[in-house]
Design an enzyme around this catalytic site. Structure first.
Site, PDB file in Angstrom:
ATOM      1  N   GLU A 393       0.361  30.912 -30.952  1.00  0.00           N
ATOM      2  CA  GLU A 393       0.518  29.821 -29.984  1.00  0.00           C
ATOM      3  C   GLU A 393       1.863  29.895 -29.297  1.00  0.00           C
ATOM      4  OE1 GLU A 393       1.838  25.672 -28.771  1.00  0.00           O
ATOM      5  OE2 GLU A 393       2.735  27.169 -30.086  1.00  0.00           O
ATOM      6  N   ASP A 422       0.078  19.649 -33.381  1.00  0.00           N
ATOM      7  CA  ASP A 422       0.985  20.795 -33.388  1.00  0.00           C
ATOM      8  C   ASP A 422       2.124  20.475 -34.345  1.00  0.00           C
ATOM      9  OD1 ASP A 422       2.961  22.742 -32.722  1.00  0.00           O
ATOM     10  OD2 ASP A 422       2.157  22.958 -30.711  1.00  0.00           O
ATOM     11  N   HIS A 506      12.845  25.244 -32.506  1.00  0.00           N
ATOM     12  CA  HIS A 506      12.768  26.689 -32.276  1.00  0.00           C
ATOM     13  C   HIS A 506      14.019  27.456 -32.724  1.00  0.00           C
ATOM     14  CE1 HIS A 506       9.248  26.960 -29.145  1.00  0.00           C
ATOM     15  NE2 HIS A 506       8.908  26.299 -30.245  1.00  0.00           N
TER      16      HIS A 506
END
Length: 705
Positions: A393, A422, A506
């Site tokens: 993804e 998610d 991230h």
């Protein structure tokens, strides 16, 4: 007379025996699903700990091991579980360097581009498995140029620079992340004439505002060396197979054809830390940036340049056709096995992925385990429930997109809804987005689940706050795996989570320790999101009539159309055909609701002699298929993969959700060109959406013209 009496007696006796020996109603199982007796925060915590023990980027051995763990867990829940593999184009960093040449007397500086391990880091032993910081699908190359600071890198930021007479051509831009998708930051830089792009995380946005603020592991904020990596691909799915599945030996576009598609950047880019970004900012002179372009209180004064600081950005990536693995688990429906309620979450992470995405994976496994407990208590779903754990993804919604493209026809004819989670938990506060016919179902489900942060109220009460109704977002953005379902084939969908943006997004600091200390220390929010997610799925899978309400859709369309009409009220564009179609949709919504009520009221003691199954099935099919009518086979102009005429990503922000995207794109083009032809195209797009809305009304009505 005797025959009538006997028949009546037989009907009563049969009904009594059914009542006596029938299993509990589905609502009993739904209440059981969200009860404390079935939920298990310790199990969720264990799942998350196991999944995040190592970095597991798509295509890696660690991610394959995570897939095996998910497969094993689903199989242990008495599901038909299997892996679906695809061969897709992924990129990894081969080498990168960044050097800053500063005005004398400061010497040139070469950045080490490393995220620092903190003292006592329990993941120090596997930190070397974290990929060097990079942008997936970034253009390889070496560029040198003066630096221009472009704020968040939005189109309006470049307009501001133009007004300041700052020339971006031939420069390397420095942008801070936080308002738009990083791929659009790079694309916008290219459009402005830049030769390279650096994207950093400003401590004003991610570092706690500077000053005395502490950072992870002492607080939730991003450390100065933290870097937010990610993709800069602007499409969905494998870039080499646009519109078809990346199966072994399939047809593929060449690298040159991919570059010509416009979905991958044509200039090199690199993500950098807040500390490195601030160092570069200190080397920039020129005009002082606007107040809202400035940083935190202890940051230097931001100027826009160009220069005098000059950077050399060198990046080389390697392209690999890698194997990715979706894990699929199936609980087959008893009465309607050919109708699918699909739950999805992705597994791959840029680093450890405790929030993004494995808080959602842990919640998915919790849902699976609770459904198995329901089955052991006698529950069987009316419709088939499919649990999907997607791969790749992060690179561009690849795993889910390939699966949807491969199964397009079956899904288009059989999928009831897609429910996405998610990053399930990044903090407090429930949030949801959906196609509008699911709004009421989301609200009702949230009213049944306790707020994990305040046991005296429900999630719904927290969600509503001080307003009359909760804010439900829409699914036009391309930020997660709902995109292919909604925007490509027109399946009703929802997305939900606790918390919003989080500082270590991230970066290598998105690990189990961050979650345990700051995201959800007791894992009660994980339990709550699993409860809402599963409850919505159960109602869609079990209720005789699909709990869709198209009045919400008509109301939403009316509001959006009015906003657009007001935006261009002086341009001679008529929205009357669209308003007429929306009125027809509202009437069709009322009509199908009345038909549903009639069928329910017709049920009674004699209903066992009447076969209403066909009527119910046909009505449900109309509710299910109406969303498909909002798609158009040729897709949006210059964006043909996006078929949905109501929701799609903004052209300049892939994460942003645009309503009536074709009309919106045409308006933007017409404002730039201001020609008769360009405004005629706007009118054409209004007509095109009007026809789609009318088609949805015809589907709901279920009658040929």
């Amino acid at each position: 007379m005797f025959k009538t009496t006997a028949a009546t007696f037989l009907a009563i006796a049969t009904s009594f025996s059914i009542l006596l020996f029938s299993p509990p109603p589905k609502s009993y199982y739904h209440s059981l699903f969200i009860s404390n007796s079935l939920s298990d925060n310790a199990s969720i915590s264990h799942h998350l700990y196991t999944l995040t023990r190592r970095p597991h980027v798509a295509g890696s051995q660690a991610n394959a091991e995570a897939a095996a763990y998910v497969l094993s867990t689903l199989s242990s829940c008495n599901m038909q579980a299997h892996i679906v593999s695809y061969e897709v184009l992924l990129t990894y960093p081969a080498s990168r360097s960044l050097t800053l040449t500063r005005p004398p007397p400061d010497p040139p500086l070469t950045f080490d581009l490393k995220q620092e391990i903190y003292e006592g880091d329990p993941y120090a032993d596997v930190a070397n498995e974290v990929l060097p910081t990079f942008h997936a699908y970034a253009k390889s190359g070496s560029v040198t140029g003066p630096v221009v600071y472009v704020n968040y890198g939005r189109v309006e930021d470049y307009e501001t620079l133009k007004e300041m007479r700052v020339n971006v051509t031939g420069t390397v831009v420095l942008a801070r992340y936080g308002q738009i998708y990083r791929g659009d930051i790079v694309m916008n830089a290219f459009d402005a004439g830049a030769i390279g792009a650096l994207v950093y995380t400003d401590k004003k946005d991610y570092g706690g505002g500077g000053g005395d603020a502490k950072w992870f592991p002492d607080d939730k904020w991003m450390p100065p060396s933290g870097v937010q990596v990610g993709t800069v691909y602007n499409g969905s799915g494998d870039p080499t197979t646009p519109g078809w599945a990346s199966t072994e030996g399939c047809e593929r576009l060449s690298v040159e054809e991919v570059e010509r598609s416009g979905d991958v950047p044509l200039i090199p880019s690199l993500p950098i830390s807040g500390a490195d970004g601030e160092t570069i900012l200190r080397s920039i002179g020129g005009q002082i940036a606007k107040d809202d372009w400035q940083g935190s209180k202890d940051a230097p004064t931001y100027k826009v340049g160009p220069g005098p600081g000059v950077v050399n950005l060198d990046y080389n990536g390697k392209q690999v056709i890698a194997t990715i693995q979706n894990v699929i688990g199936v609980i087959e429906g008893v009465e309607e096995p050919d109708r699918f309620v699909i739950l999805g979450n992705h597994r791959d992470a840029w680093t450890f992925g405790a929030v993004d995405p494995n808080s959602g994976t842990a919640a998915l496994l919790e849902v699976a385990q609770r459904l198995w407990k329901l089955q052991k208590n006698g529950w069987k779903p009316r419709r088939t429930i499919i649990l999907c754990n997607w791969d790749a993804e992060e690179y561009g919604l690849i795993g889910s997109t390939e699966w949807v493209e491969e199964n397009r026809e079956l899904l288009a004819s059989r999928a009831v809804a897609y429910l996405n989670v998610d990053s399930a938990v990044s903090g407090a506060g429930f949030q949801a987005a959906a196609t509008p016919q699911l709004d009421e179902l989301l609200k009702q489900s949230a009213q049944q689940v306790q707020d994990p942060d305040n046991s005296s109220r429900t999630i719904y009460e927290q969600w509503v706050g001080s307003i009359d109704s909760p804010v439900i977002g829409r699914l036009g953005g391309a930020g997660s795996d709902y995109a292919a379902f909604v925007q490509h084939i027109g399946v009703p969908a929802a997305d939900m989570h606790f918390g919003g943006g989080y500082p270590v997004y991230h970066s290598m600091y998105d690990d189990y320790i961050w979650m345990e200390n700051f995201g959800d220390p007791m894992f009660h929010r994980h339990v709550a999101v699993a409860s809402v997610w599963g409850l919505v799925a159960l109602r869609l899978a079990d209720e005789e009539f699909l709990p869709f309400d198209y009045h919400s859709y008509a109301f939403e369309l009316q509001k959006m159309a009015k906003d657009l009409e007001n935006e261009i009220s002086d341009e001679g564009i008529t929205f009357s055909p669209l308003f007429k179609s929306i009125e027809e949709l509202s009437k069709a919504a009322s009509k199908i609701n009345d038909q549903k009520k009639e069928i329910k009221e017709a049920k009674g003691w004699t209903s066992i002699w009447r076969n209403n199954h066909v009527k119910v099935r046909e009505l449900n099919d109309r509710l299910m298929m109406a969303e498909r009518a909002f798609t158009y086979r040729d897709g949006l102009l210059r964006r043909p993969w996006y078929k949905h005429l109501i929701y799609a990503p903004s052209r300049h922000n892939d994460y942003g959700s645009t309503s009536f995207p074709g009309i919106d794109d045409a308006i933007e083009n017409a404002k730039n060109l201001n020609t008769t032809e360009s405004w005629n195209l706007v009118q054409h797009e209004v007509w095109r959406v009007s026809r789609a809305v009318r088609h949805a009304s015809l589907v709901l009505n279920g009658e040929l013209t």
